[in-house]
Design a protein around this motif. Structure first.
Motif, PDB file in Angstrom:
ATOM      1  N   THR A  35      17.291 -62.469  24.432  1.00 24.54           N
ATOM      2  CA  THR A  35      18.119 -61.519  25.195  1.00 24.54           C
ATOM      3  C   THR A  35      19.386 -61.175  24.432  1.00 24.54           C
ATOM      4  O   THR A  35      19.788 -60.004  24.360  1.00 24.54           O
ATOM      5  CB  THR A  35      18.473 -62.114  26.568  1.00 24.54           C
ATOM      6  N   ILE A  36      20.046 -62.169  23.837  1.00 27.59           N
ATOM      7  CA  ILE A  36      21.271 -61.910  23.070  1.00 27.59           C
ATOM      8  C   ILE A  36      20.959 -61.064  21.848  1.00 27.59           C
ATOM      9  O   ILE A  36      21.704 -60.122  21.512  1.00 27.59           O
ATOM     10  CB  ILE A  36      21.957 -63.227  22.668  1.00 27.59           C
ATOM     11  N   GLN A  37      19.848 -61.350  21.156  1.00 26.16           N
ATOM     12  CA  GLN A  37      19.465 -60.546  19.989  1.00 26.16           C
ATOM     13  C   GLN A  37      19.193 -59.096  20.379  1.00 26.16           C
ATOM     14  O   GLN A  37      19.608 -58.157  19.683  1.00 26.16           O
ATOM     15  CB  GLN A  37      18.230 -61.160  19.322  1.00 26.16           C
ATOM     16  N   GLN A  38      18.498 -58.884  21.495  1.00 24.13           N
ATOM     17  CA  GLN A  38      18.211 -57.532  21.963  1.00 24.13           C
ATOM     18  C   GLN A  38      19.503 -56.799  22.323  1.00 24.13           C
ATOM     19  O   GLN A  38      19.653 -55.597  22.050  1.00 24.13           O
ATOM     20  CB  GLN A  38      17.287 -57.587  23.179  1.00 24.13           C
ATOM     21  N   LEU A  39      20.439 -57.517  22.917  1.00 24.70           N
ATOM     22  CA  LEU A  39      21.718 -56.919  23.280  1.00 24.70           C
ATOM     23  C   LEU A  39      22.470 -56.478  22.030  1.00 24.70           C
ATOM     24  O   LEU A  39      23.032 -55.367  21.986  1.00 24.70           O
ATOM     25  CB  LEU A  39      22.539 -57.930  24.077  1.00 24.70           C
ATOM     26  N   GLU A  40      22.478 -57.316  21.008  1.00 20.83           N
ATOM     27  CA  GLU A  40      23.159 -56.966  19.759  1.00 20.83           C
ATOM     28  C   GLU A  40      22.508 -55.762  19.089  1.00 20.83           C
ATOM     29  O   GLU A  40      23.209 -54.861  18.593  1.00 20.83           O
ATOM     30  CB  GLU A  40      23.156 -58.174  18.809  1.00 20.83           C
ATOM     31  N   VAL A  45      26.109 -54.003  17.100  1.00 20.58           N
ATOM     32  CA  VAL A  45      27.167 -54.874  16.581  1.00 20.58           C
ATOM     33  C   VAL A  45      26.707 -56.321  16.671  1.00 20.58           C
ATOM     34  O   VAL A  45      25.831 -56.668  17.471  1.00 20.58           O
ATOM     35  CB  VAL A  45      28.487 -54.723  17.375  1.00 20.58           C
ATOM     36  N   THR A  46      27.294 -57.165  15.835  1.00 15.31           N
ATOM     37  CA  THR A  46      27.046 -58.602  15.908  1.00 15.31           C
ATOM     38  C   THR A  46      28.075 -59.227  16.833  1.00 15.31           C
ATOM     39  O   THR A  46      29.286 -59.055  16.637  1.00 15.31           O
ATOM     40  CB  THR A  46      27.142 -59.249  14.512  1.00 15.31           C
ATOM     41  N   LEU A  47      27.590 -59.905  17.831  1.00 13.26           N
ATOM     42  CA  LEU A  47      28.480 -60.520  18.816  1.00 13.26           C
ATOM     43  C   LEU A  47      28.761 -61.985  18.515  1.00 13.26           C
ATOM     44  O   LEU A  47      29.825 -62.503  18.870  1.00 13.26           O
ATOM     45  CB  LEU A  47      27.864 -60.404  20.213  1.00 13.26           C
ATOM     46  N   LEU A  48      27.782 -62.643  17.868  1.00 18.75           N
ATOM     47  CA  LEU A  48      27.889 -64.072  17.590  1.00 18.75           C
ATOM     48  C   LEU A  48      27.535 -64.351  16.145  1.00 18.75           C
ATOM     49  O   LEU A  48      26.524 -63.844  15.638  1.00 18.75           O
ATOM     50  CB  LEU A  48      26.960 -64.874  18.506  1.00 18.75           C
ATOM     51  N   ASP A  49      28.347 -65.131  15.461  1.00 21.12           N
ATOM     52  CA  ASP A  49      28.007 -65.644  14.142  1.00 21.12           C
ATOM     53  C   ASP A  49      27.308 -66.981  14.344  1.00 21.12           C
ATOM     54  O   ASP A  49      27.880 -67.905  14.934  1.00 21.12           O
ATOM     55  CB  ASP A  49      29.262 -65.836  13.283  1.00 21.12           C
ATOM     56  N   ARG A  50      26.074 -67.074  13.859  1.00 17.17           N
ATOM     57  CA  ARG A  50      25.286 -68.285  14.067  1.00 17.17           C
ATOM     58  C   ARG A  50      25.023 -68.968  12.744  1.00 17.17           C
ATOM     59  O   ARG A  50      24.676 -68.318  11.759  1.00 17.17           O
ATOM     60  CB  ARG A  50      23.946 -67.942  14.719  1.00 17.17           C
ATOM     61  N   THR A  58      32.324 -63.197  17.115  1.00 19.66           N
ATOM     62  CA  THR A  58      32.901 -62.187  16.239  1.00 19.66           C
ATOM     63  C   THR A  58      34.017 -61.470  17.005  1.00 19.66           C
ATOM     64  O   THR A  58      34.231 -61.713  18.200  1.00 19.66           O
ATOM     65  CB  THR A  58      31.845 -61.168  15.806  1.00 19.66           C
ATOM     66  N   THR A  59      34.703 -60.562  16.321  1.00 20.54           N
ATOM     67  CA  THR A  59      35.732 -59.784  17.008  1.00 20.54           C
ATOM     68  C   THR A  59      35.118 -58.981  18.152  1.00 20.54           C
ATOM     69  O   THR A  59      35.667 -58.914  19.266  1.00 20.54           O
ATOM     70  CB  THR A  59      36.436 -58.835  16.026  1.00 20.54           C
ATOM     71  N   ALA A  60      33.944 -58.372  17.887  1.00 16.37           N
ATOM     72  CA  ALA A  60      33.260 -57.615  18.944  1.00 16.37           C
ATOM     73  C   ALA A  60      32.858 -58.539  20.099  1.00 16.37           C
ATOM     74  O   ALA A  60      32.933 -58.164  21.270  1.00 16.37           O
ATOM     75  CB  ALA A  60      32.033 -56.913  18.374  1.00 16.37           C
ATOM     76  N   GLY A  61      32.441 -59.756  19.767  1.00 17.16           N
ATOM     77  CA  GLY A  61      32.065 -60.713  20.796  1.00 17.16           C
ATOM     78  C   GLY A  61      33.241 -61.128  21.663  1.00 17.16           C
ATOM     79  O   GLY A  61      33.100 -61.305  22.882  1.00 17.16           O
ATOM     80  N   GLU A  62      34.409 -61.295  21.035  1.00 23.63           N
ATOM     81  CA  GLU A  62      35.604 -61.656  21.799  1.00 23.63           C
ATOM     82  C   GLU A  62      35.963 -60.562  22.802  1.00 23.63           C
ATOM     83  O   GLU A  62      36.323 -60.844  23.952  1.00 23.63           O
ATOM     84  CB  GLU A  62      36.772 -61.910  20.852  1.00 23.63           C
ATOM     85  N   VAL A  63      35.840 -59.289  22.357  1.00 23.14           N
ATOM     86  CA  VAL A  63      36.140 -58.174  23.257  1.00 23.14           C
ATOM     87  C   VAL A  63      35.146 -58.136  24.412  1.00 23.14           C
ATOM     88  O   VAL A  63      35.528 -57.982  25.583  1.00 23.14           O
ATOM     89  CB  VAL A  63      36.111 -56.834  22.483  1.00 23.14           C
ATOM     90  N   GLY A  68      33.564 -58.512  29.705  1.00 25.82           N
ATOM     91  CA  GLY A  68      32.392 -58.913  30.477  1.00 25.82           C
ATOM     92  C   GLY A  68      32.748 -59.805  31.644  1.00 25.82           C
ATOM     93  O   GLY A  68      32.193 -59.664  32.745  1.00 25.82           O
ATOM     94  N   LYS A  69      33.686 -60.729  31.431  1.00 29.33           N
ATOM     95  CA  LYS A  69      34.112 -61.598  32.527  1.00 29.33           C
ATOM     96  C   LYS A  69      34.774 -60.779  33.631  1.00 29.33           C
ATOM     97  O   LYS A  69      34.548 -61.015  34.812  1.00 29.33           O
ATOM     98  CB  LYS A  69      35.071 -62.669  32.001  1.00 29.33           C
ATOM     99  N   ARG A  70      35.560 -59.788  33.230  1.00 29.46           N
ATOM    100  CA  ARG A  70      36.183 -58.917  34.228  1.00 29.46           C
ATOM    101  C   ARG A  70      35.124 -58.132  35.002  1.00 29.46           C
ATOM    102  O   ARG A  70      35.217 -57.981  36.215  1.00 29.46           O
ATOM    103  CB  ARG A  70      37.156 -57.953  33.548  1.00 29.46           C
TER     104      ARG A  70
END
Length: 276
Positions: A35-40, A45-50, A58-63, A68-70
């Motif tokens: 699911t995370i790979q499909q989302l990226e 953009v890359t959301l997580l560095d694994r 990543t910076t995009a992941g932090e945003v 997302g929490k909001r």
């Protein structure tokens, strides 16, 4: 993206571990990873560095984590408000001693309105009213400006009060007719939740505050209306240059409810004014 994808991403971003995130979500790890790979891929953009040892945002992941929490909180609040709208009562929250002496008259006036419903009063801790309202746990709140944050709410100001000094009867200043803020220099003041340390005790509710004052561990500047509830071992002294605060009744700004509107009108009537 859908809410499921967002919920999955937030879990991974907070845990920074796919195994722990899968356990938290109650699902297996492989579908979570897919699911995370499909989302990226879909976002581009890359959301997580694994790596084999760690997961990092990543910076995009932090945003996306922040936004997302909001978004998830807003969805949860919307669901709660919809459920509350289908109920037969209103829930009003306030911290203790904070109604400016208006609550009894406000409820009596509201009860006489054709749109009246039952009103449940939820007494909360200091500074919790806005959070409960924002999260959809309650329908309406009594707030104090400038201490409470009104962003995202519609509100009606009810009354403005100047603070008075609340002191133990044994305090050196207890017999004074009036004081200035300079007279209180060096006195220990309480620290409210969410505020920077000031050397005073952290206070989470009014009962705790009044007990600390009685014991001589602090004094407090509180709205003059608390005099209706003052303990016999405490006294109040006017402070001629003390700050003031405004009591307001607040509700989610997109709410459309005839009973809620009638309750606001009743609050304004109890305060001796007219709704604007």
């Amino acid at each position: 993206m859908d809410s499921r994808e967002l919920r999955y991403f937030v879990a991974v971003a907070e845990e920074l571990n796919f195994g722990r995130a899968a356990t938290r979500l109650g699902i297996a790890q492989p579908p979570l990873s897919r699911t995370i790979q499909q989302l990226e891929r879909r976002m581009g953009v890359t959301l997580l560095d694994r790596t084999s040892r760690a997961v990092a945002l990543t910076t995009a992941g932090e945003v996306l984590l922040h936004e997302g929490k909001r978004a998830l909180s807003a969805l949860t609040a919307a669901e709660r408000r919809a459920q509350r709208a289908g109920g037969a009562n209103l829930v009003l929250t306030m911290k203790p001693l904070s109604d400016g002496g208006l609550l009894e008259k406000m409820l009596a006036t509201f009860a006489a309105d054709p749109a009246a419903v039952d009103v449940e009063i939820r007494i909360c801790g200091i500074g919790e009213q806005a959070t409960l309202l924002r999260e959809g746990e309650v329908d309406v709140a009594l707030l104090r400006f400038p201490h409470d944050e009104p962003d995202g709410f519609a509100y009606q100001e009810l009354l403005t009060e100047q603070d008075v000094a609340i002191l133990p009867l044994t305090h050196r200043l207890a017999d004074r007719k009036s004081l200035t803020m300079a007279d209180l220099s060096g006195e220990v003041l309480p620290r409210w939740p969410g505020r920077p340390p000031n050397g005073g005790p952290l206070v989470r509710d009014s009962a705790q505050l009044l007990q600390l004052i009685s014991l001589g561990r602090a004094i407090a500047l509180l709205p003059a209306s608390v005099l209706h509830h003052l303990r016999t071992d405490l006294t109040s002294v006017p402070v001629v240059d003390a700050p003031s605060s405004t009591l307001a009744i607040a509700w989610p700004e997109d709410t459309r409810s005839r009973p809620l509107a009638a309750l606001v009108e009743a609050a304004v009537t109890a305060a001796g004014g007219r709704a604007r």
